[in-house]
Design a protein around this motif. Structure first.
Motif, PDB file in Angstrom:
ATOM      1  N   THR A 156      16.242  39.776  10.860  1.00  0.00           N
ATOM      2  CA  THR A 156      15.783  40.791   9.923  1.00  0.00           C
ATOM      3  C   THR A 156      16.972  41.573   9.372  1.00  0.00           C
ATOM      4  OG1 THR A 156      15.429  42.348  11.739  1.00  0.00           O
ATOM      5  CG2 THR A 156      13.548  41.046  11.054  1.00  0.00           C
ATOM      6  N   GLN A 157      16.831  42.010   8.149  1.00  0.00           N
ATOM      7  CA  GLN A 157      17.854  42.807   7.492  1.00  0.00           C
ATOM      8  C   GLN A 157      17.229  44.130   7.073  1.00  0.00           C
ATOM      9  OE1 GLN A 157      19.675  38.839   5.457  1.00  0.00           O
ATOM     10  NE2 GLN A 157      20.613  40.747   4.775  1.00  0.00           N
ATOM     11  N   SER A 158      18.019  45.187   7.141  1.00  0.00           N
ATOM     12  CA  SER A 158      17.479  46.538   7.038  1.00  0.00           C
ATOM     13  C   SER A 158      16.842  46.840   5.689  1.00  0.00           C
ATOM     14  CB  SER A 158      18.581  47.556   7.317  1.00  0.00           C
ATOM     15  OG  SER A 158      19.731  47.282   6.541  1.00  0.00           O
ATOM     16  N   SER A 159      17.339  46.259   4.623  1.00  0.00           N
ATOM     17  CA  SER A 159      16.795  46.547   3.297  1.00  0.00           C
ATOM     18  C   SER A 159      16.686  45.267   2.489  1.00  0.00           C
ATOM     19  CB  SER A 159      17.697  47.531   2.536  1.00  0.00           C
ATOM     20  OG  SER A 159      17.937  48.703   3.267  1.00  0.00           O
ATOM     21  N   ARG A 160      15.670  45.146   1.644  1.00  0.00           N
ATOM     22  CA  ARG A 160      15.603  44.017   0.717  1.00  0.00           C
ATOM     23  C   ARG A 160      16.367  44.321  -0.562  1.00  0.00           C
ATOM     24  NH1 ARG A 160      12.154  39.957   0.900  1.00  0.00           N
ATOM     25  NH2 ARG A 160      13.816  39.090  -0.385  1.00  0.00           N
ATOM     26  N   TYR A 161      16.290  45.577  -0.995  1.00  0.00           N
ATOM     27  CA  TYR A 161      16.984  46.001  -2.211  1.00  0.00           C
ATOM     28  C   TYR A 161      17.699  47.319  -1.932  1.00  0.00           C
ATOM     29  CZ  TYR A 161      13.805  42.650  -4.351  1.00  0.00           C
ATOM     30  OH  TYR A 161      13.111  41.513  -4.658  1.00  0.00           O
ATOM     31  N   LEU A 162      18.906  47.430  -2.501  1.00  0.00           N
ATOM     32  CA  LEU A 162      19.706  48.638  -2.284  1.00  0.00           C
ATOM     33  C   LEU A 162      20.488  48.916  -3.555  1.00  0.00           C
ATOM     34  CD1 LEU A 162      19.928  50.316   0.320  1.00  0.00           C
ATOM     35  CD2 LEU A 162      21.946  48.963   0.929  1.00  0.00           C
ATOM     36  N   VAL A 163      20.485  50.181  -3.981  1.00  0.00           N
ATOM     37  CA  VAL A 163      21.286  50.574  -5.149  1.00  0.00           C
ATOM     38  C   VAL A 163      22.220  51.684  -4.698  1.00  0.00           C
ATOM     39  CG1 VAL A 163      21.277  51.468  -7.499  1.00  0.00           C
ATOM     40  CG2 VAL A 163      19.423  49.966  -6.733  1.00  0.00           C
ATOM     41  N   LYS A 164      23.508  51.490  -4.910  1.00  0.00           N
ATOM     42  CA  LYS A 164      24.516  52.465  -4.495  1.00  0.00           C
ATOM     43  C   LYS A 164      25.473  52.749  -5.655  1.00  0.00           C
ATOM     44  CE  LYS A 164      23.224  52.882  -0.220  1.00  0.00           C
ATOM     45  NZ  LYS A 164      22.765  54.173   0.341  1.00  0.00           N
ATOM     46  N   ARG A 165      26.211  53.828  -5.513  1.00  0.00           N
ATOM     47  CA  ARG A 165      27.182  54.193  -6.539  1.00  0.00           C
ATOM     48  C   ARG A 165      28.585  53.787  -6.105  1.00  0.00           C
ATOM     49  NH1 ARG A 165      25.038  56.078 -10.826  1.00  0.00           N
ATOM     50  NH2 ARG A 165      23.090  57.245 -10.692  1.00  0.00           N
ATOM     51  N   THR A 166      29.435  53.537  -7.052  1.00  0.00           N
ATOM     52  CA  THR A 166      30.831  53.198  -6.796  1.00  0.00           C
ATOM     53  C   THR A 166      31.465  54.246  -5.907  1.00  0.00           C
ATOM     54  OG1 THR A 166      30.999  52.103  -8.950  1.00  0.00           O
ATOM     55  CG2 THR A 166      33.055  52.722  -7.876  1.00  0.00           C
ATOM     56  N   GLY A 167      32.172  53.773  -4.867  1.00  0.00           N
ATOM     57  CA  GLY A 167      32.858  54.675  -3.963  1.00  0.00           C
ATOM     58  C   GLY A 167      32.052  55.065  -2.733  1.00  0.00           C
ATOM     59  N   GLU A 168      30.755  54.792  -2.734  1.00  0.00           N
ATOM     60  CA  GLU A 168      29.934  55.120  -1.574  1.00  0.00           C
ATOM     61  C   GLU A 168      30.235  54.177  -0.419  1.00  0.00           C
ATOM     62  OE1 GLU A 168      25.780  55.739  -3.718  1.00  0.00           O
ATOM     63  OE2 GLU A 168      25.714  56.462  -1.650  1.00  0.00           O
ATOM     64  N   LYS A 169      30.018  54.653   0.790  1.00  0.00           N
ATOM     65  CA  LYS A 169      30.109  53.811   1.984  1.00  0.00           C
ATOM     66  C   LYS A 169      28.718  53.215   2.214  1.00  0.00           C
ATOM     67  CE  LYS A 169      32.134  53.818   6.614  1.00  0.00           C
ATOM     68  NZ  LYS A 169      32.899  54.607   7.607  1.00  0.00           N
ATOM     69  N   VAL A 170      28.671  51.914   2.389  1.00  0.00           N
ATOM     70  CA  VAL A 170      27.390  51.213   2.491  1.00  0.00           C
ATOM     71  C   VAL A 170      27.309  50.469   3.820  1.00  0.00           C
ATOM     72  CG1 VAL A 170      25.851  49.517   1.418  1.00  0.00           C
ATOM     73  CG2 VAL A 170      27.367  50.912  -0.015  1.00  0.00           C
ATOM     74  N   PHE A 171      26.168  50.607   4.473  1.00  0.00           N
ATOM     75  CA  PHE A 171      25.930  49.904   5.728  1.00  0.00           C
ATOM     76  C   PHE A 171      24.773  48.930   5.537  1.00  0.00           C
ATOM     77  CE2 PHE A 171      28.496  52.346   8.703  1.00  0.00           C
ATOM     78  CZ  PHE A 171      28.703  53.534   8.014  1.00  0.00           C
ATOM     79  N   LEU A 172      25.008  47.661   5.873  1.00  0.00           N
ATOM     80  CA  LEU A 172      23.936  46.668   5.893  1.00  0.00           C
ATOM     81  C   LEU A 172      23.751  46.235   7.343  1.00  0.00           C
ATOM     82  CD1 LEU A 172      24.893  44.442   2.804  1.00  0.00           C
ATOM     83  CD2 LEU A 172      23.460  46.477   2.871  1.00  0.00           C
TER      84      LEU A 172
END
Lengths: 109, 112
Positions: free
Chosen positions: B5-21
Motif C-alpha cells: 500500500t502507498q499512502s496517497s494515490r494523488y498528491l499536489v505539492k509546490r516547488t521547494g516543499e519537502k515531500v514524503f511518500l
C-alpha cells in the motif's frame, strides 16, 4: 549496458485474434525474466517469472516462453479485458530489475 | 496475497516543499523498492533496500532520499520538490532478491 526492448510498442487485435508480444534482452547472465500487466493509472501486476531458456509458463489465455535472447508472451483468443500494457523486465545483479518500455495491447470486441 | 500500500494515490505539492511518500507491505518481504514511471522512459529505479536501515542507490537517486526504519515500511523523501519530479511513483517489495516484485497502486505526484 544491459537493455530490454519490447515490440511492438502498440498492438490492436480483434477479440479472438491470437498474437505474440516480444521482449529482447541483452543481459549477460540472465537471472530471471519477468512479465507484468499494467492497467492505466495502476501499479504493475505480476504475471510470470522465467529463469532458464526453454521454460514456459501459462495462465488462462497467456503463455510466456524464454530463449537465450528473448521472451515471448503469447495471447490466445484474447478478450477485451486483456487490454493493458504488458511489461517485461530482466533481473540484473543482485536485485535490480531493468524494464522494457512496454507493449500497449488493445483488444476490440 | 501480498499487499503493498502507498499512502496517497494523488498528491499536489509546490516547488521547494519537502515531500514524503510512504509504502507499507504486509508479507514480511526483505526487499523494497521505489521506482518512478514516466511516458517514454518506462520504469526507473530510484532506491532499494534489502534490509532494515540498509539502502542502495538505483539508476536515478539524485534529488531523493529514503528511509527504512521498520521491515514493512519504506519511505521516499523529496528534500526540495522540483517540477521535474512530477511523475508516477511506484513502490514494490520482494521476498528474496531473485523473486518477483509486487507493486503498490502508485502515487501520482504533481509539483507546481
Amino acid at each position: 549496458e544491459d537493455q530490454v526492448t519490447q515490440s511492438p510498442e502498440a498492438l490492436r487485435l480483434q477479440e479472438g485474434e491470437s498474437s505474440s508480444l516480444n521482449c529482447s534482452y541483452t543481459v549477460s547472465g540472465l537471472r530471471g525474466l519477468f512479465w507484468y500487466r499494467q492497467d492505466p493509472g495502476k501499479g504493475p501486476e505480476f504475471l510470470f517469472t522465467l529463469y532458464s531458456a526453454g521454460e514456459e509458463k501459462e495462465k488462462e489465455r497467456l503463455k510466456a516462453t524464454l530463449t537465450k535472447k528473448e521472451s515471448f508472451l503469447h495471447i490466445t483468443a484474447p478478450k477485451p479485458e486483456d487490454s493493458a500494457t504488458y511489461l517485461c523486465a530482466s533481473l540484473q545483479g543482485a536485485q535490480k530489475l531493468v524494464f522494457g518500455q512496454g507493449t500497449r495491447l488493445t483488444i476490440n470486441p | 496475497d501480498v499487499k503493498v500500500t502507498q499512502s496517497s494515490r494523488y498528491l499536489v505539492k509546490r516547488t521547494g516543499e519537502k515531500v514524503f511518500l510512504e509504502c507499507v507491505q504486509d508479507m514480511d518481504h526483505e526487499n523494497m523498492f521505489w521506482y518512478r514511471q514516466d511516458p517514454g522512459l518506462g520504469l526507473r529505479l530510484i532506491y532499494f533496500s534489502y534490509d532494515v536501515k540498509m539502502k542502495e542507490k538505483g539508476d536515478i537517486p539524485e534529488g531523493y532520499s529514503v528511509s527504512r526504519e521498520k521491515k514493512e515500511r519504506f519511505s521516499l523523501i523529496l528534500e526540495s520538490a522540483s517540477t521535474n519530479q512530477t511523475s508516477m511513483y511506484l513502490c514494490a517489495s520482494s521476498l528474496m532478491a531473485y523473486n518477483e516484485q509486487f507493486f503498490g497502486p502508485g502515487t501520482r505526484l504533481t509539483v507546481l
